[in-house]
Every structure is written in structure tokens, then in C-alpha cells.
Design a protein around this motif. Structure first.
Motif, PDB file in Angstrom:
ATOM      1  N   GLY A 195       0.832  -1.204   0.000  1.00  0.00           N
ATOM      2  CA  GLY A 195       0.000   0.000   0.000  1.00  0.00           C
ATOM      3  C   GLY A 195       0.866   1.253   0.000  1.00  0.00           C
ATOM      4  O   GLY A 195       0.583   2.213  -0.722  1.00  0.00           O
ATOM      5  N   THR A 198       2.357   1.674  -3.514  1.00  0.00           N
ATOM      6  CA  THR A 198       1.336   2.201  -4.421  1.00  0.00           C
ATOM      7  C   THR A 198       1.044   3.663  -4.114  1.00  0.00           C
ATOM      8  O   THR A 198       0.965   4.500  -5.020  1.00  0.00           O
ATOM      9  N   GLY A 199       0.894   3.977  -2.825  1.00  0.00           N
ATOM     10  CA  GLY A 199       0.592   5.340  -2.400  1.00  0.00           C
ATOM     11  C   GLY A 199       1.685   6.313  -2.814  1.00  0.00           C
ATOM     12  O   GLY A 199       1.410   7.452  -3.225  1.00  0.00           O
ATOM     13  N   ILE A 201       3.766   5.974  -5.402  1.00  0.00           N
ATOM     14  CA  ILE A 201       3.650   6.187  -6.846  1.00  0.00           C
ATOM     15  C   ILE A 201       2.500   7.152  -7.128  1.00  0.00           C
ATOM     16  O   ILE A 201       2.627   8.084  -7.923  1.00  0.00           O
ATOM     17  N   ALA A 202       1.373   6.960  -6.424  1.00  0.00           N
ATOM     18  CA  ALA A 202       0.199   7.816  -6.621  1.00  0.00           C
ATOM     19  C   ALA A 202       0.536   9.266  -6.290  1.00  0.00           C
ATOM     20  O   ALA A 202       0.205  10.179  -7.053  1.00  0.00           O
ATOM     21  N   SER A 203       1.217   9.493  -5.149  1.00  0.00           N
ATOM     22  CA  SER A 203       1.480  10.869  -4.730  1.00  0.00           C
ATOM     23  C   SER A 203       2.505  11.534  -5.656  1.00  0.00           C
ATOM     24  O   SER A 203       2.442  12.719  -5.934  1.00  0.00           O
ATOM     25  N   TRP A 204       3.446  10.713  -6.169  1.00  0.00           N
ATOM     26  CA  TRP A 204       4.413  11.219  -7.138  1.00  0.00           C
ATOM     27  C   TRP A 204       3.663  11.667  -8.400  1.00  0.00           C
ATOM     28  O   TRP A 204       3.956  12.704  -8.990  1.00  0.00           O
ATOM     29  N   LEU A 205       2.647  10.869  -8.742  1.00  0.00           N
ATOM     30  CA  LEU A 205       1.794  11.172  -9.882  1.00  0.00           C
ATOM     31  C   LEU A 205       1.083  12.511  -9.670  1.00  0.00           C
ATOM     32  O   LEU A 205       1.070  13.374 -10.558  1.00  0.00           O
ATOM     33  N   VAL A 206       0.507  12.679  -8.468  1.00  0.00           N
ATOM     34  CA  VAL A 206      -0.195  13.926  -8.145  1.00  0.00           C
ATOM     35  C   VAL A 206       0.744  15.108  -8.263  1.00  0.00           C
ATOM     36  O   VAL A 206       0.391  16.145  -8.821  1.00  0.00           O
ATOM     37  N   LEU A 209       1.438  15.986 -11.799  1.00  0.00           N
ATOM     38  CA  LEU A 209       0.250  16.584 -12.392  1.00  0.00           C
ATOM     39  C   LEU A 209       0.037  17.996 -11.887  1.00  0.00           C
ATOM     40  O   LEU A 209      -0.212  18.910 -12.658  1.00  0.00           O
ATOM     41  N   SER A 210       0.164  18.186 -10.549  1.00  0.00           N
ATOM     42  CA  SER A 210      -0.130  19.510 -10.003  1.00  0.00           C
ATOM     43  C   SER A 210       0.948  20.503 -10.425  1.00  0.00           C
ATOM     44  O   SER A 210       0.747  21.703 -10.347  1.00  0.00           O
ATOM     45  N   VAL A 212       1.879  20.819 -13.595  1.00  0.00           N
ATOM     46  CA  VAL A 212       1.200  21.379 -14.764  1.00  0.00           C
ATOM     47  C   VAL A 212       0.017  22.241 -14.322  1.00  0.00           C
ATOM     48  O   VAL A 212      -0.183  23.339 -14.825  1.00  0.00           O
TER      49      VAL A 212
ATOM     50  N   ILE B 197      -9.099  -1.559  -2.155  1.00  0.00           N
ATOM     51  CA  ILE B 197      -7.990  -0.740  -1.649  1.00  0.00           C
ATOM     52  C   ILE B 197      -7.437   0.137  -2.774  1.00  0.00           C
ATOM     53  O   ILE B 197      -7.275   1.352  -2.616  1.00  0.00           O
ATOM     54  N   ILE B 201      -7.588   4.329  -3.113  1.00  0.00           N
ATOM     55  CA  ILE B 201      -6.437   5.196  -3.377  1.00  0.00           C
ATOM     56  C   ILE B 201      -6.704   6.030  -4.629  1.00  0.00           C
ATOM     57  O   ILE B 201      -6.457   7.239  -4.661  1.00  0.00           O
ATOM     58  N   TRP B 204      -9.237   8.756  -3.893  1.00  0.00           N
ATOM     59  CA  TRP B 204      -8.614   9.784  -3.072  1.00  0.00           C
ATOM     60  C   TRP B 204      -7.767  10.685  -3.968  1.00  0.00           C
ATOM     61  O   TRP B 204      -7.745  11.905  -3.839  1.00  0.00           O
ATOM     62  N   LEU B 205      -7.114  10.031  -4.939  1.00  0.00           N
ATOM     63  CA  LEU B 205      -6.293  10.737  -5.917  1.00  0.00           C
ATOM     64  C   LEU B 205      -7.149  11.707  -6.727  1.00  0.00           C
ATOM     65  O   LEU B 205      -6.803  12.877  -6.913  1.00  0.00           O
ATOM     66  N   ARG B 208      -8.136  14.760  -4.635  1.00  0.00           N
ATOM     67  CA  ARG B 208      -7.068  15.744  -4.501  1.00  0.00           C
ATOM     68  C   ARG B 208      -6.887  16.518  -5.793  1.00  0.00           C
ATOM     69  O   ARG B 208      -6.686  17.726  -5.779  1.00  0.00           O
ATOM     70  N   LEU B 209      -6.975  15.787  -6.914  1.00  0.00           N
ATOM     71  CA  LEU B 209      -6.790  16.435  -8.205  1.00  0.00           C
ATOM     72  C   LEU B 209      -7.924  17.391  -8.516  1.00  0.00           C
ATOM     73  O   LEU B 209      -7.700  18.530  -8.922  1.00  0.00           O
ATOM     74  N   VAL B 212      -7.748  20.924  -7.146  1.00  0.00           N
ATOM     75  CA  VAL B 212      -7.030  21.892  -7.978  1.00  0.00           C
ATOM     76  C   VAL B 212      -7.880  22.277  -9.192  1.00  0.00           C
ATOM     77  O   VAL B 212      -7.990  23.435  -9.545  1.00  0.00           O
TER      78      VAL B 212
ATOM     79  N   VAL C 206      -0.225   9.737 -16.971  1.00  0.00           N
ATOM     80  CA  VAL C 206       0.226  11.133 -16.923  1.00  0.00           C
ATOM     81  C   VAL C 206       0.292  11.715 -18.327  1.00  0.00           C
ATOM     82  O   VAL C 206      -0.143  12.838 -18.566  1.00  0.00           O
ATOM     83  N   GLU C 213      -3.881  18.677 -20.671  1.00  0.00           N
ATOM     84  CA  GLU C 213      -3.318  19.829 -19.978  1.00  0.00           C
ATOM     85  C   GLU C 213      -2.648  20.778 -20.967  1.00  0.00           C
ATOM     86  O   GLU C 213      -2.824  21.983 -20.892  1.00  0.00           O
TER      87      GLU C 213
END
Lengths: 248, 248, 248, 248
Positions: A195, A198-199, A201-206, A209-210, A212, B197, B201, B204-205, B208-209, B212, C206, C213
Motif C-alpha cells: 500500500g 502504491t501510495g 507512486i500515486a502521490s508522485w503522480l499527483v 500533475l499539479s 502542470v 484498496i 487510493i 482519493w487521488l 485531490r486532483l 485543484v 500522466v 493539460e
């Protein structure tokens, strides 16, 4: 009044941080020594046992102190229920392996503060630490059982590896009640680990993205600023036009 | 006419919710009692058996009533095919373990309504409940088989844990047709759990996106509003200019 | 001065790339030959052993040369710690299997440069190569142990497959210290592989998103450009109005 | 000329679709019959064998025809290499299980076209079909081996379930070369299945996100349209002003 209490709790936690971390390290070392040096003289064994219980007692006192300092005792009780269980349950001899949970939580907190940025190092470190403690705990629980398949530290480490990777050959497996409890915690830990990966990788993704998105928000703000200056220009134009009419 | 039927169906479902939940709890308790207390007096055993069949009958009646109230019977039949199977299949003695599926579905619906926000609690609760029922069911199926490796509740719980985590040591495994059916459902449940699960995630992603995104949409709307006022200003300017010319 | 060093290091790495890749292939072939042709004449066996050590020596020299050319030696030491370990540890006879890690790293670097675009081909290629090396290494380690369950290349390949997919039947498993080390590396590799797959899906996500984007950013820039020309128009209008007043 | 060829290839594929699907179903039924009815009269067995080879021959002819119709033969060869292997390899008796791969590919293509929208149904259908074929194939391969643990269809189905879920108890596992080939394909299929599930969640995520994105793009376009009308208004204003000066 409440504010003061909250501040006193925060101060306690800040001051207790270093000693508790040191004690957690002492606990892991003493526990490892006791488990690995199975045929040590009874005197040494007793000393290590005393060390382990003293550390556990300090953790119990830390919980009690934090409970005492908390302004809203009910809220503290509910949100720290897990901490309480981790402190109380090991009093039952069969559940003494749960003392490791409290110790790992303290070590994780310090560890995380230092190196959370370097996710790879953090995950590797936590996995190694949890794996080491699980190996020791399962060896401690299984070793003297007649049907045990885990009787040396090598066996225990190998079993931990096959379990946390969910491969599970089944050449080694715990047969005691206590060993299976360790296995349950290790499996939950393994799923939690996945978890976290995965989390991450997800936050890196966010984040990517954010990046841009941030650009878009900036461009948006530039547009609004530009528009305001256009309106100001227009207002001035109208003023001039009125002046022209007045003159005309 | 149709509307009324739909409303009557909705009212039935709202009213039946609490009794069905209570009956589902009764079912799980009676089933656990029957399985764990294997050497109970035949009288008690018979009473529990009657309780289990009565609860199952009530669930069957609930399906029939909902079918009767549904306006579009064909659509109801297709979209509730799974419910029908879960009610009909347990009539075959070998498949009576499937009664648990209906019961779990009812409990999950109530459970989900209450605590879906706290995802951690929800996942832990569902996993525990499914694991408990699977342990009972596999114990019930395996216990009296000559080659069985799962003969106590401890064994069954341990087997459930190694299966749902996909570790699968193979020190315990079902050998009966019925036990393997439980295993199949448990494995599907395990994969579904991982899906939940991951989905959590992911959502939640998205949240957050879209936070923005919402900001961007707001900024966009501000821009358009600003532009409209600029155009209004220009129109007024033109009017004044015309007035000036008329005067000139 | 520093710049020159950095450039010399880069030139060394560029020039050493092809020879090192060729040597890595030679190593894998010689290793496979030595392991698969277990009953070869001692003479041939000795020749292959010499080839393997010579290749390893060249990799050690490459590390030394890169260390020598590095401008900031401390930084190079820290960031290439893993390389150093992979070169030094195989000197211990028990850890000689780790020579494969260095070889795989070199092959992966070349491989990745060529076909990283075709992710499917890349993942399949790396998995096959790692699986082949793991099969050879575990066979080498286990074959002559009395309790070994992995004694032919077929067994080793089958064991590798069940391990990397985390199925782990447990019909074959390593019993030696060295074989378990191979298993540990293979399991870590398996988890890393899953990470790469997830990462690929994430980055594809992405890309698709930043396509949209990019459109938004472009539209934003068009808006700002449009606004600037509106302001220019207004400024000109004011100039004309002033001229009109001067005339009036 | 080329266009015509391409069109002829497309027409062939459209026309061959239904017959090939029907033949694929015939193949699966005949294969299942042959495997499950192991003690059938030799005459029936021979008939089924002939049916299986005839179907395989038709698939081979389909490949040949498509190759002949392809405009760019080299490109067709490279991009359909997998198809060619799936047609040629089963000529070796040991690899005849690979005929199922071609059959599954044909069934999947039809299946996917119909119900790809309902992802849950699609995944469940494909998994069931692949699982059924794998069970039959492993039973066919293992049944007559002296050390086999998979000797009935029930065993084979149970083994398939424990393998595709990666639980892998190890109470049943293939021991023949051919059975292990089936296992390898099934494990790859299992990982692919997980990839499809992850990919579905990802694409659902993209859809939800690009919904918001679309809104932003629309708002952007509205802004630009608004700005253009503002500029038109300004141009008209300037014209009027010039007229005023001419008049003045």
C-alpha cells in the motif's frame, strides 16, 4: 487552560522522543541477544529479561503520562486505543511478542522524520527492521515446539522472506499459536508495505500533475490581471471622453 | 401506476432493512454456535438448524416480495439474478454454505452505510467478518473428512489468513468439494479486497486532483465575468460617444 | 579542471560501454556452460572458471578507473556504493553468485537504451534474462546438496517461474544458504518488476492527462495574446481621442 | 492497388469472423469431451482427434490466406509473428496444447467486441474460459504420469484456482514438462488479468478526470469567443470616433 495542557503534552512528546528511541534500540538488541543466545547462562538470561520488562514499563509510563497531560481525555483514549492495547496486551505472557509492536512504532516515527524523502531507503529500512523483528519473534515462539520447522535463525529469516513476498513455499511455517500471531502481523505488514509503495507512486503522480496544474493556475491569474488593467484603461478613456464633451 | 409500484418497493426495502440485518446477525451467531459446539446435544443442534433454515426462508420471502413489488419484473429478474441464485442454490444440501453469501451481503449493506467514510475501519471490518464466516464454513465442511488437515477452529482461522493474503503455505488446505467452494469464494473476496484498496487510493487521488481543478474552473468563471463587465463598459462608452457626436 | 575530469569520465563510460556489454554476454554464456555441463572435463571447467574471473576482474578495473576519473571522489563513492559491493562481495567464494548482479546491470543498461519505448518487449526481455540467470545460479548452488529438490535445469526453471509469479507451490525450494540468497534477489526482482509495470501504467496515465493539460495551457496563452492586442487597440483609441480633443 | 489488397484482407477477416468463432467453440467442446471422457471407445476418440486437427488446419489456412492477402507481407509477418508461432508450434506433439492459445484468441476477439463495456462481465467471462481450458489441458498432460497429483477434473480445476489467484498451496502441482508449460501460460495470464483490472481502474480515472478537463477547455473557448467580440466592439468604436473627428 486547555491550550496549556496541549502545549505541555507536545513538550512531553518532544522531550521523550530521544530517550524512547534509545530505549527502543536497547529493547531490540536485548531481545535479539536473548533469542539468538539461547544457551546463555541463566544469570545473563535473567538480566536481559529484566531489561526487556523495564523498557516495556517505561513505554507504559509514557502512555500514562501522555494520557494524564491530554486535555480531552476521552478523545485521547479513542484515538490512542491501539497504543493502549500494544501496552496492555503484552502483560499476558503468551502475547509478550506484541511489545515489539510498540518498539517498532517508536523507531518508525524517528526513522520516518529523518528519511521519508528518500522513499526507497525508507521502505528498505522499515522492511529490514520489521523482517528482523519478525524472524526473532517467530524463532522465539517456535524453537522448542516438537513439530516446529523453524528452529534456527536462518530458518526464521528464510520463512520471513517467503512470507513477506507472499510466495509461501510451505517448507517452513509456524505451528504454535504465538508464531501464527507473528505471521498474521507480518502478512498485514506486507500488505501495508505494498500500500505504501502504491501510495508513493500515486502521490508522485499527483505532484507531477499539479506541477502542470500550477502552471495553468498561474496563467489564469495573469489573464485576470491583464483584464483588470484593460478595464482601468477603459475607465480612463471614458473620463477623457467626458472631458472632451465638456470642452466641446 | 408504475411510480407507485417503485415507491412501494423502496418503502418495503427501507422497512425490511433493520429486521433483515438483525436476522443476518442471528444467522451468523447460530451458524458459529452450531459449527464450534460440534458435540452439543442433538436437541440443541436441531434447534440451531431450524433457526438457520427459518432465517434463510425469510430471505427467500424477501426476494419474492421484492420481485412481486417490482414494476418491471424482467429488469428486476436480470439485475437481481445473483440474489436469486444465492437464495435458490442453498436448497441443495451440498451448497448450503452459500446461505452465508446472502447474509454477508445484507450485513455489508448496513455496515457500508454507516462507516464507508472511514475506509480503514470499513476494510478491516469486512475482512474480519468474511474471514470469520470462511473459517466457520471451511471447518464445517472439512472436519469429518478422513484426509482433512483443517479440524479445529484454530486451523481454519490460520488457513483463512494464509489464503486471503495469498501466501498459501499449503500446510493446511481443503480436501472436500464444499471446502474448496469456500476457498474459491475467499480467493475472489481477497482479490475484490485488493480492488477496493486500489479503488480507494484512486478515488482519493481524484479528489485531490479535482480540488485543484475546481480552483481552475473558478478562476475561469471569474475571467468570463470580468470580460462581460468589460464589454458592458465598452457598450456604455459607445453610447456616450454617440451622444457626444449628436451634441457636436 | 573539474569539467575536464567529468568529461573524461563520460568519455570513458561511452568507450567502455560496448566492450563491457560484450564481456557481460561472454560471462553469461560461460556461466551457463559451466553450470549446465556439470560433468565436463576438468580442463574445460578450469578454462571457463578463468574466463569468469577475468570478466569479473575487468568489471572491477572499470569501477577503479571510473573512481579514479571522478572529480568528486566522495560523491562518486556514495552514489556508486552498490556497484562497489557488487564488485567486492563476490571475492568471498560463497557470494560469487553476486557477480551476476553486475553483469545483469550492464546488460540492462544497454538493453534499456535500445528498447525502452516498447515496454512490453523490455519487461519480457528483462524477466527472461533475470529468470535464466536465477535458474542457473540456483542450480549451481543446490545441485550437490543431499536434501536438494532442485537438481536439474528443468527443476530450476520451474522453481524460478513459481517464485517470480509469487505462486510458490513449495514442491521445489532452495535449501542451501547460497540458493536462498538467489531466491531473495529473485523475490526482490519480482516486486521490482511489478513496480515497473505499475509505474508504466502511471506514466502512460500522466501522458494522456498532460495531453489535455497541454491543450489547456495553449488555450490560456491564446487568451493572454488576445488580451494584449485588445489593450494595444485601446491605447491607440486613446491616442486618437486625444488628437480629436486637440483638434476640437 | 495496395488499397484494394488491404480492403480484401479486411473483407476476408470480416467474413471469416463467424465461421472461425464457431470452429473455436467446436474445438473447445471436442477437446473437453476428449479429455473428460478418457475411457471412451477408441473410435470416438479418433473422431474427436480428427475434429481437433481439422479445426487447427482451418486456423492454419486462415493465417496463410491473410498472409497472401496482405499488401505489405514483411510487415504482416512481423506483426503477426505470435499468430504464426501459435499455428506452427502445435505441430510438435508435445506442444499441441498451444492450439488452445489460437482458439482462445479467436473467442476473446468476438467476446471483447460484444461486452467490453461491461468490464466485470468481460473479466469474469475470460477468466472462466481460460481457467476451463487450463484445467482441461493440465489434466490431459498430467493424468497418466506415475507421480501426478492432478488426476481428476476436480483436482485440475482446484489447481487452476490456486494458481491463478497466486495462492499456490502446493497440494497439487504439475510434474510433466507439458503440464508446467500450461502452468507458465496460466501464471502469465494471471498477471495479465491483474494488469487489465489495474488498467480499467486507471482508464476510469482518466475518464472522470477528463470530464472536468473538458469543462475547463469549454470555459477557455468561451473566454476566447468573448474576447473576440470585445475586440470587434473596440474596432467599431474606433470607426465611430473617426467619423466623429471627420464631422467635427
Amino acid at each position: 487552560m486547555f491550550e496549556t495542557d496541549e502545549r505541555r503534552l507536545a513538550r512531553w512528546e518532544r522531550r521523550a522522543e530521544w530517550p524512547l528511541t534509545a530505549l527502543a534500540v536497547v529493547f531490540v538488541v536485548a531481545y535479539a541477544w536473548q533469542v539468538l543466545d539461547d544457551r546463555s547462562t541463566p544469570g545473563l538470561h535473567a538480566v536481559l529479561e529484566v531489561v526487556l520488562w523495564v523498557v516495556w514499563l517505561v513505554f507504559a509510563i509514557d502512555y500514562a503520562a501522555r494520557f494524564k497531560l491530554a486535555a480531552n481525555k476521552r478523545k485521547f483514549f479513542v484515538s490512542h486505543l491501539f497504543d493502549l492495547l500494544a501496552v496492555l496486551l503484552p502483560m499476558v505472557r503468551q502475547l509478550r511478542v506484541l511489545r515489539l509492536v510498540t518498539v517498532l512504532k517508536v523507531l518508525n516515527r524517528r526513522f520516518a522524520g529523518k528519511i521519508r524523502q528518500k522513499v526507497g531507503v525508507y521502505v528498505a529500512g522499515v522492511t529490514t527492521l520489521v523482517g528482523l523483528c519478525a524472524s526473532l519473534a517467530v524463532l522465539d515462539a517456535e524453537r522448542h515446539h516438537p513439530d516446529a520447522t523453524i528452529t534456527t535463525f536462518g530458518d526464521a529469516a528464510w520463512w520471513t522472506l517467503t512470507t513477506i513476498s507472499t510466495v509461501g513455499y510451505g517448507d517452513r511455517y509456524p505451528v504454535t499459536w504465538e508464531g501464527r500471531l507473528v505471521a498474521a502481523l507480518l502478512m498485514i505488514g506486507g500488505i501495508a508495505l505494498l500500500g505504501v509503495i502504491t501510495g508513493t507512486i500515486a502521490s508522485w503522480l499527483v505532484e507531477r500533475l499539479s506541477g502542470v496544474e500550477g502552471q495553468v493556475v498561474e496563467a489564469e491569474q495573469a489573464t485576470v490581471a491583464e483584464l483588470r488593467s484593460v478595464r482601468a484603461e477603459l475607465a480612463e478613456l471614458r473620463t477623457e471622453l467626458r472631458a472632451a464633451r465638456a470642452e466641446g
